[in-house]
Design an enzyme around this catalytic site. Structure first.
Site, PDB file in Angstrom:
ATOM      1  N   TYR A  24       0.795  -1.232   0.000  1.00  0.00           N
ATOM      2  CA  TYR A  24       0.000   0.000   0.000  1.00  0.00           C
ATOM      3  C   TYR A  24       0.829   1.284   0.000  1.00  0.00           C
ATOM      4  O   TYR A  24       0.272   2.372  -0.095  1.00  0.00           O
ATOM      5  CB  TYR A  24      -0.947   0.001   1.199  1.00  0.00           C
ATOM      6  CG  TYR A  24      -1.893  -1.163   1.183  1.00  0.00           C
ATOM      7  CD1 TYR A  24      -2.918  -1.235   0.251  1.00  0.00           C
ATOM      8  CD2 TYR A  24      -1.755  -2.214   2.086  1.00  0.00           C
ATOM      9  CE1 TYR A  24      -3.782  -2.312   0.213  1.00  0.00           C
ATOM     10  CE2 TYR A  24      -2.620  -3.294   2.067  1.00  0.00           C
ATOM     11  CZ  TYR A  24      -3.629  -3.334   1.128  1.00  0.00           C
ATOM     12  OH  TYR A  24      -4.486  -4.399   1.095  1.00  0.00           O
ATOM     13  N   HIS A 102      -8.128   2.028  -6.109  1.00  0.00           N
ATOM     14  CA  HIS A 102      -7.439   1.072  -5.236  1.00  0.00           C
ATOM     15  C   HIS A 102      -5.942   1.336  -5.325  1.00  0.00           C
ATOM     16  O   HIS A 102      -5.410   1.514  -6.426  1.00  0.00           O
ATOM     17  CB  HIS A 102      -7.734  -0.369  -5.648  1.00  0.00           C
ATOM     18  CG  HIS A 102      -9.173  -0.720  -5.530  1.00  0.00           C
ATOM     19  ND1 HIS A 102      -9.751  -1.023  -4.325  1.00  0.00           N
ATOM     20  CD2 HIS A 102     -10.157  -0.763  -6.457  1.00  0.00           C
ATOM     21  CE1 HIS A 102     -11.036  -1.256  -4.522  1.00  0.00           C
ATOM     22  NE2 HIS A 102     -11.310  -1.097  -5.803  1.00  0.00           N
TER      23      HIS A 102
END
Length: 151
Positions: A24, A102
């Site tokens: 991430y 995302h």
């Protein structure tokens, strides 16, 4: 400031910068939000951000967006992408165009992450580009909601 864009961050995104940075990234949610707010301000757009780990709170915030005159929603539904009919119904119910974002490439991850309850209704989906995906989504959102230059 004229039009409003709402950025919604789903469950566990409050842990950005700490949780699996190899997946991430190292930016915190606050870093991302501050970058987006600055980008919107340059275009004279009001940008609001919201994060919750609770599906119902996100649904409530989507409903609230309709009464606030939000023109476009950028949403990273996180894990709710793969499970939440309620988010889909809320977004369809308010009829505000939305972009799904995302940080990771969900299609290169576990099979259960490949399905989205939102993608077929989104005006666009950006995945796998890290925090830059939010910036790209915001660029498009600004272009979409600002009146055309008549010249």
């Amino acid at each position: 400031m004229s039009s409003t864009i709402l950025v919604i961050h789903g469950p566990n995104l409050n842990l950005l910068g700490k949780r699996e940075p190899e997946v991430y990234g190292h930016l915190t949610l606050d870093n991302i939000n501050q970058q987006l707010i600055a980008q919107a301000e340059q275009a004279s757009i009001t940008l609001d951000t919201f994060q919750s780990n609770w599906e119902g709170a996100i649904v409530d915030r989507i409903h609230q967006a309709q009464t606030e005159g939000v023109k476009l929603i950028i949403i990273n539904p996180a894990a709710l992408t793969h499970t939440s009919v309620a988010l889909r119904d809320a977004l369809l119910g308010v009829a505000i165009p939305f972009i799904e974002v995302h940080l990771s490439n969900v299609h290169a991850r576990e099979a259960f992450r490949h399905h989205s309850y939102l993608s077929d209704k989104a005006i666009g989906v950006i995945c796998g580009l890290g925090a830059k995906g939010y910036s790209f989504a915001l660029d498009y959102a600004i272009e979409k909601i600002q009146p055309s230059n008549p010249n």
